[in-house]
Design a protein around this motif. Structure first.
Motif, PDB file in Angstrom:
ATOM      1  N   PRO A   1      -5.142 -24.276 -19.954  1.00  0.00           N
ATOM      2  CA  PRO A   1      -5.713 -25.031 -21.082  1.00  0.00           C
ATOM      3  C   PRO A   1      -7.208 -25.317 -20.883  1.00  0.00           C
ATOM      4  O   PRO A   1      -7.742 -25.113 -19.791  1.00  0.00           O
ATOM      5  CB  PRO A   1      -4.887 -26.312 -21.123  1.00  0.00           C
ATOM      6  CG  PRO A   1      -4.011 -26.322 -19.930  1.00  0.00           C
ATOM      7  CD  PRO A   1      -4.227 -25.069 -19.147  1.00  0.00           C
ATOM      8  N   PRO A   2      -7.880 -25.782 -21.947  1.00  0.00           N
ATOM      9  CA  PRO A   2      -9.347 -25.894 -21.919  1.00  0.00           C
ATOM     10  C   PRO A   2      -9.913 -26.704 -20.744  1.00  0.00           C
ATOM     11  O   PRO A   2     -10.877 -26.278 -20.116  1.00  0.00           O
ATOM     12  CB  PRO A   2      -9.672 -26.574 -23.249  1.00  0.00           C
ATOM     13  CG  PRO A   2      -8.559 -26.185 -24.153  1.00  0.00           C
ATOM     14  CD  PRO A   2      -7.338 -26.104 -23.291  1.00  0.00           C
TER      15      PRO A   2
ATOM     16  N   MET B   1       2.612 -22.718 -31.468  1.00  0.00           N
ATOM     17  CA  MET B   1       1.189 -22.940 -31.218  1.00  0.00           C
ATOM     18  C   MET B   1       0.391 -22.207 -32.281  1.00  0.00           C
ATOM     19  O   MET B   1       0.813 -21.173 -32.791  1.00  0.00           O
ATOM     20  CB  MET B   1       0.793 -22.431 -29.829  1.00  0.00           C
ATOM     21  CG  MET B   1       1.229 -23.358 -28.705  1.00  0.00           C
ATOM     22  SD  MET B   1       0.520 -22.890 -27.118  1.00  0.00           S
ATOM     23  CE  MET B   1       1.773 -21.738 -26.568  1.00  0.00           C
ATOM     24  N   ARG B   2      -0.756 -22.805 -32.621  1.00  0.00           N
ATOM     25  CA  ARG B   2      -1.693 -22.141 -33.534  1.00  0.00           C
ATOM     26  C   ARG B   2      -3.072 -22.139 -32.899  1.00  0.00           C
ATOM     27  O   ARG B   2      -3.437 -23.071 -32.188  1.00  0.00           O
ATOM     28  CB  ARG B   2      -1.743 -22.870 -34.876  1.00  0.00           C
ATOM     29  CG  ARG B   2      -0.430 -22.813 -35.642  1.00  0.00           C
ATOM     30  CD  ARG B   2      -0.596 -23.404 -37.006  1.00  0.00           C
ATOM     31  NE  ARG B   2       0.626 -23.343 -37.782  1.00  0.00           N
ATOM     32  CZ  ARG B   2       0.681 -23.618 -39.081  1.00  0.00           C
ATOM     33  NH1 ARG B   2      -0.427 -23.973 -39.731  1.00  0.00           N
ATOM     34  NH2 ARG B   2       1.820 -23.544 -39.730  1.00  0.00           N
ATOM     35  N   TRP B   3      -3.830 -21.112 -33.198  1.00  0.00           N
ATOM     36  CA  TRP B   3      -5.152 -20.946 -32.603  1.00  0.00           C
ATOM     37  C   TRP B   3      -6.209 -21.655 -33.437  1.00  0.00           C
ATOM     38  O   TRP B   3      -6.270 -21.485 -34.662  1.00  0.00           O
ATOM     39  CB  TRP B   3      -5.486 -19.455 -32.498  1.00  0.00           C
ATOM     40  CG  TRP B   3      -6.791 -19.160 -31.821  1.00  0.00           C
ATOM     41  CD1 TRP B   3      -7.910 -18.618 -32.394  1.00  0.00           C
ATOM     42  CD2 TRP B   3      -7.115 -19.377 -30.439  1.00  0.00           C
ATOM     43  NE1 TRP B   3      -8.905 -18.485 -31.452  1.00  0.00           N
ATOM     44  CE2 TRP B   3      -8.453 -18.951 -30.255  1.00  0.00           C
ATOM     45  CE3 TRP B   3      -6.412 -19.901 -29.349  1.00  0.00           C
ATOM     46  CZ2 TRP B   3      -9.095 -19.023 -29.007  1.00  0.00           C
ATOM     47  CZ3 TRP B   3      -7.048 -19.978 -28.122  1.00  0.00           C
ATOM     48  CH2 TRP B   3      -8.377 -19.543 -27.955  1.00  0.00           C
ATOM     49  N   HIS B   4      -7.015 -22.487 -32.780  1.00  0.00           N
ATOM     50  CA  HIS B   4      -8.151 -23.148 -33.428  1.00  0.00           C
ATOM     51  C   HIS B   4      -9.365 -22.246 -33.214  1.00  0.00           C
ATOM     52  O   HIS B   4      -9.907 -22.186 -32.112  1.00  0.00           O
ATOM     53  CB  HIS B   4      -8.379 -24.518 -32.797  1.00  0.00           C
ATOM     54  CG  HIS B   4      -9.313 -25.412 -33.551  1.00  0.00           C
ATOM     55  ND1 HIS B   4     -10.564 -25.016 -33.967  1.00  0.00           N
ATOM     56  CD2 HIS B   4      -9.173 -26.698 -33.978  1.00  0.00           C
ATOM     57  CE1 HIS B   4     -11.157 -26.022 -34.596  1.00  0.00           C
ATOM     58  NE2 HIS B   4     -10.331 -27.042 -34.628  1.00  0.00           N
ATOM     59  N   PRO B   5      -9.813 -21.563 -34.277  1.00  0.00           N
ATOM     60  CA  PRO B   5     -10.805 -20.503 -34.070  1.00  0.00           C
ATOM     61  C   PRO B   5     -12.204 -21.027 -33.751  1.00  0.00           C
ATOM     62  O   PRO B   5     -13.021 -20.260 -33.243  1.00  0.00           O
ATOM     63  CB  PRO B   5     -10.806 -19.753 -35.412  1.00  0.00           C
ATOM     64  CG  PRO B   5     -10.374 -20.772 -36.413  1.00  0.00           C
ATOM     65  CD  PRO B   5      -9.421 -21.685 -35.689  1.00  0.00           C
ATOM     66  N   LEU B   6     -12.494 -22.291 -34.033  1.00  0.00           N
ATOM     67  CA  LEU B   6     -13.832 -22.818 -33.734  1.00  0.00           C
ATOM     68  C   LEU B   6     -13.875 -23.508 -32.381  1.00  0.00           C
ATOM     69  O   LEU B   6     -14.847 -23.387 -31.644  1.00  0.00           O
ATOM     70  CB  LEU B   6     -14.293 -23.783 -34.833  1.00  0.00           C
ATOM     71  CG  LEU B   6     -14.637 -23.132 -36.172  1.00  0.00           C
ATOM     72  CD1 LEU B   6     -15.168 -24.170 -37.152  1.00  0.00           C
ATOM     73  CD2 LEU B   6     -15.663 -22.015 -36.004  1.00  0.00           C
ATOM     74  N   ARG B   7     -12.827 -24.231 -32.042  1.00  0.00           N
ATOM     75  CA  ARG B   7     -12.788 -24.842 -30.710  1.00  0.00           C
ATOM     76  C   ARG B   7     -12.269 -23.847 -29.682  1.00  0.00           C
ATOM     77  O   ARG B   7     -12.329 -24.114 -28.477  1.00  0.00           O
ATOM     78  CB  ARG B   7     -11.914 -26.103 -30.729  1.00  0.00           C
ATOM     79  CG  ARG B   7     -12.468 -27.208 -31.644  1.00  0.00           C
ATOM     80  CD  ARG B   7     -11.571 -28.437 -31.638  1.00  0.00           C
ATOM     81  NE  ARG B   7     -11.476 -29.020 -30.322  1.00  0.00           N
ATOM     82  CZ  ARG B   7     -12.254 -30.000 -29.874  1.00  0.00           C
ATOM     83  NH1 ARG B   7     -13.169 -30.518 -30.654  1.00  0.00           N
ATOM     84  NH2 ARG B   7     -12.119 -30.464 -28.649  1.00  0.00           N
ATOM     85  N   SER B   8     -11.748 -22.729 -30.135  1.00  0.00           N
ATOM     86  CA  SER B   8     -11.185 -21.699 -29.241  1.00  0.00           C
ATOM     87  C   SER B   8     -10.156 -22.316 -28.292  1.00  0.00           C
ATOM     88  O   SER B   8     -10.270 -22.232 -27.062  1.00  0.00           O
ATOM     89  CB  SER B   8     -12.292 -20.981 -28.454  1.00  0.00           C
ATOM     90  OG  SER B   8     -13.136 -20.261 -29.318  1.00  0.00           O
ATOM     91  N   GLU B   9      -9.152 -22.953 -28.886  1.00  0.00           N
ATOM     92  CA  GLU B   9      -8.081 -23.547 -28.092  1.00  0.00           C
ATOM     93  C   GLU B   9      -6.798 -23.533 -28.921  1.00  0.00           C
ATOM     94  O   GLU B   9      -6.832 -23.425 -30.151  1.00  0.00           O
ATOM     95  CB  GLU B   9      -8.446 -24.984 -27.690  1.00  0.00           C
ATOM     96  CG  GLU B   9      -8.505 -25.964 -28.863  1.00  0.00           C
ATOM     97  CD  GLU B   9      -9.134 -27.306 -28.511  1.00  0.00           C
ATOM     98  OE1 GLU B   9      -9.996 -27.364 -27.626  1.00  0.00           O
ATOM     99  OE2 GLU B   9      -8.757 -28.305 -29.160  1.00  0.00           O
ATOM    100  N   TRP B  10      -5.670 -23.662 -28.256  1.00  0.00           N
ATOM    101  CA  TRP B  10      -4.393 -23.734 -28.949  1.00  0.00           C
ATOM    102  C   TRP B  10      -4.092 -25.164 -29.371  1.00  0.00           C
ATOM    103  O   TRP B  10      -4.503 -26.119 -28.698  1.00  0.00           O
ATOM    104  CB  TRP B  10      -3.261 -23.225 -28.045  1.00  0.00           C
ATOM    105  CG  TRP B  10      -3.339 -21.752 -27.783  1.00  0.00           C
ATOM    106  CD1 TRP B  10      -3.779 -21.145 -26.635  1.00  0.00           C
ATOM    107  CD2 TRP B  10      -2.993 -20.696 -28.695  1.00  0.00           C
ATOM    108  NE1 TRP B  10      -3.724 -19.771 -26.777  1.00  0.00           N
ATOM    109  CE2 TRP B  10      -3.238 -19.464 -28.024  1.00  0.00           C
ATOM    110  CE3 TRP B  10      -2.496 -20.655 -29.989  1.00  0.00           C
ATOM    111  CZ2 TRP B  10      -3.016 -18.227 -28.616  1.00  0.00           C
ATOM    112  CZ3 TRP B  10      -2.271 -19.426 -30.587  1.00  0.00           C
ATOM    113  CH2 TRP B  10      -2.521 -18.225 -29.903  1.00  0.00           C
ATOM    114  N   VAL B  11      -3.371 -25.308 -30.477  1.00  0.00           N
ATOM    115  CA  VAL B  11      -2.844 -26.596 -30.926  1.00  0.00           C
ATOM    116  C   VAL B  11      -1.327 -26.452 -30.969  1.00  0.00           C
ATOM    117  O   VAL B  11      -0.812 -25.434 -31.441  1.00  0.00           O
ATOM    118  CB  VAL B  11      -3.396 -26.967 -32.321  1.00  0.00           C
ATOM    119  CG1 VAL B  11      -2.888 -28.343 -32.751  1.00  0.00           C
ATOM    120  CG2 VAL B  11      -4.924 -26.923 -32.332  1.00  0.00           C
TER     121      VAL B  11
END
Lengths: 365, 365
Positions: B201-202, B48-58
C-alpha cells in the motif's frame, strides 16, 4: 480577446499589526470603521522539518497552540467590529468577502532561518496562511451564498492564487473549508482558509504525476476523458450545468465524496471564463445543498480546491477540481481515519459510489 | 543456532461459519466451551477500485455498514461466551490472546471477481482482515498486559505475519490498534486489528522507497543511523532498553507522536530474537503508560506496526518500528486532520518534538 469588464471589486488594507487584508465585493467596497486587529502582534517563526521515511515536510508553529478556541457567542473575531465592542479581524462597511493573513500562521512569506537542531533537517516555514471569510453574517453556511456571491468566491480563490504566485515564493496554493465542530472547527462564522506552499506538497505531487502519465499515454488530459466517461455512464453524475458538473467519483474514498469539475480541462481557477466560473459556482452550491439535505443535518465536511502548480512551467494536464469529503457515512455515524487509512494510506468505504450518487441525486434541493 | 524452546502456545480452530480462530497462550491452550460465532454467516464480496489521480486502491465492502456498533454493556462480542449467554466470538478456556478473521472484512483471501462497472477500474478485494483480542478481560488497556503477555503479543503479530505470508497471496501486513471513542472505536474490549494486503500500500511503498534510497546512498540501513543519532542527540529518547528504545521522532507529525524501535535494524518482527522481542515489548508498554499519564486520561491513539514487504524478495533496508499517533495535542484538545493534512498531505504540528519528548520523559510510569 478583449478583457471583460471587472466582475468584482477588491480593496487592499494593512492591519495595525502589519498583516494584509483584502475586502472583496460585488459592488464597490466601502469601509466605515477603523481596520481592527484582535490582539497583540504574534511573532510567527514557523519551521519545517523533513520526514525521511515519508519523504515529506512537517510544519511546526509553536505559537499556534494557544490560538482562539471556541470563543463565547458574544465574541467572534470574524465578524465586523461593533462600535465599542472587542476588536475583531474585520471593519464595518460594504463588502461581501474578506481575506487576511492568519494571525497564527503555519507558514509565512518572511519566515526566518531556524537554528539547527541535532538529528533534524530543518528549514524556514516559507509559505502563507490566509483566512477567507465568506460573509459578514456569522450565521449561515457557504451554501447560503447567492449564486453571485458564490461566483465571487471562485473569483477570490482565483485572485489569491494569482497574487500568491506573483510573490515568486509560492509553488502550490490550496484553498479549503473545514466545517463542523465534529472535526475541530474552532470558529463558526462561515469561513475557509488558504495554505500556500513554497514547494509542491505530497498530494498535489501525486496528482500531477498521475495526470502527466495519463497525458503522455493518452494524448488527452485526464479530466476530458473523465467528464466524458461520467456523462456516458450516467451512474454517478449529481448535477450538470454544461460548463461544470458534480459527481460521486467511481473511486470515492468517503461514502458521499463529491467532486465539482469544470467540463473544460484547465489547471487553475483563473483559466476559467466568467461564464465557466458562474457554472462552477452554481454546481458547488448545488453539491453543498445536497449534502446538507441528505440526513437533514449540517454535514460536517472538508472541501479542498485542487489547482495545478504555480510559479513555474504551466501544467495544463493538471485537473482543476474541488473535492468534498463528507464525514458522515450514515446518520450519526462519522467516518474516522483509522488503521488502514492512516497506517497504509488506503481507504475502506462502506458503500459503492453508484449507490451514494443515487441517494444524493434523488434529493430535491 | 539451535531452535529456542517455544515461548508461546497456539491452537487453531474453525468457527461454525467457517472463519479461522487461533488462541494463543503463555501456558498451553485449553478450551472449555463450544467455539461460538455471534450471528449468521456474512457474505463478504469486497472489491477494490483504482483511484487514477492518487494512484492508489480504494476498498469497498458494502456489507460493513451495519456492523456491530457500540453494543449495550451486557453484550460484548469479544468476551468469552458465558453459559446461557448470547454467542460471542470467543470460547471459555485457558488462553491469553485470540485472533480471528473479521466477520465484516474489507478484504478476504477468496474474494470473487467483481462484475465490471462502467467508468471504474475494479478488481477483487483480495487480502485478509483479522481481529486481535489482547485479553480475556473486557476492562483494561493494552498497557495493562504483563511484560510476558506484551511479549506474547509481539510473538502473535510476528506469527500472523508469517502465516499470512505463507498464503502466497499477501505482500504487506499491517497490525494496528485504534483506541478511544473519540476516534470511532465501536468495541471497548481491548483489541487490535490486522489488515493484510495483496499489494504494497501507499504508505509502505513510500517508506520502502525512502529506506532503499538511504541504503543505496549511505551503505547502511536508515534505522541504524537513526538510532545512533537519537542516542547521541539525547533530546528525544523517552526510554532505552538497549535492544529497543522509544523516541518522539524529530519529524513528529502528531504532537506526542511516539515511535518504538529495535536497536538492531530488521524488517520484520519475526527477525527479532526472543530477547529483542521482550525488550521491544517492555518499551512499548512504557510508551503507552507515558501517553496515558501525560494528561491523566486514557489517550486516544492509533498504533501501527510497520513491517517490510512479505512474499517476495527480502527487504532488510525496511525499518521495522511501531508508530503511535496520540490524538490529544493538549488536555481536551483533539488533533483533527484538516485542510493541509488531507488536502496536501502535509502536517501542521503545534509543538516541537524536543519539547513534547521532555514532557513525556519527565513522567513517572
Amino acid at each position: 480577446m478583449t478583457q471583460p469588464s471587472p466582475t468584482f471589486h477588491a480593496e487592499d488594507f494593512e492591519k495595525p499589526d502589519g498583516r494584509e487584508l483584502t475586502l472583496y465585493g460585488l459592488e464597490p467596497v466601502r469601509v466605515e470603521s477603523e481596520i481592527p486587529t484582535p490582539g497583540d502582534p504574534v511573532q510567527a517563526r514557523p519551521v519545517m522539518r523533513w520526514h525521511p521515511l515519508r519523504s515529506e515536510w512537517v510544519m511546526y508553529a509553536a505559537h499556534r497552540l494557544n490560538r482562539t478556541f471556541l470563543p463565547p457567542p458574544d465574541y467572534n473575531p470574524l465578524a465586523p467590529i461593533q462600535e465599542g465592542g472587542h476588536p475583531t479581524e474585520l471593519p464595518r462597511g460594504v463588502y461581501d468577502l474578506a481575506v487576511f493573513e492568519n494571525r497564527f500562521p503555519s507558514l509565512t512569506l518572511d519566515a526566518p532561518e531556524p537554528e539547527p537542531v541535532q538529528g533534524a533537517v530543518v528549514r524556514a516555514g516559507v509559505g502563507r496562511c490566509e483566512v477567507v471569510v465568506f460573509s459578514q453574517s456569522p450565521e449561515g453556511r457557504l451554501a447560503d451564498l447567492t449564486p453571485g456571491q458564490m461566483t465571487l468566491l471562485i473569483e477570490v480563490w482565483a485572485d489569491r492564487t494569482t497574487r500568491l504566485a506573483a510573490t515568486g515564493k509560492i509553488r502550490s496554493v490550496l484553498a479549503f473549508e473545514n466545517r463542523g465542530v465534529e472535526v475541530g472547527v474552532t470558529l463558526h462564522h462561515p469561513h475557509g482558509q488558504i495554505y500556500a506552499y513554497d514547494h509542491i506538497p505530497p498530494v498535489q505531487a501525486r496528482l500531477l504525476d498521475s495526470a502527466r502519465g495519463y497525458m503522455e499515454k493518452n494524448g488527452r488530459p485526464w479530466l476530458a476523458d473523465f467528464v466524458a466517461g461520467e456523462r456516458a455512464a450516467g451512474l454517478r453524475v449529481l448535477h450538470d450545468e454544461g460548463a461544470a458538473l458534480s459527481v460521486v467519483p467511481p473511486f470515492a474514498r468517503y461514502t458521499y465524496e463529491t467532486w465539482v469539475l469544470p467540463a473544460r480541462p484547465v489547471a487553475l481557477l483563473s483559466d476559467l471564463s466568467a461564464e465557466e466560473k458562474a457554472a462552477f459556482a452554481r454546481t458547488l452550491k448545488d453539491a453543498l445543498l445536497r449534502l446538507d439535505a441528505l440526513f437533514g443535518v449540517r454535514m460536517p465536511y472538508l472541501l479542498t480546491v485542487h489547482q495545478g502548480p504555480v510559479g513555474g512551467d504551466p501544467h495544463p494536464e493538471f485537473p482543476l477540481h474541488i473535492e468534498i469529503y463528507p464525514y458522515l457515512r450514515a446518520p450519526g455515524r462519522m467516518k474516522y481515519l483509522a488503521g488502514t487509512e492512516q497506517g497504509a494510506g488506503e481507504f475502506a468505504n462502506d458503500k459503492l459510489p453508484e449507490v451514494a450518487a443515487q441517494e444524493l441525486r434523488n434529493l430535491t434541493v
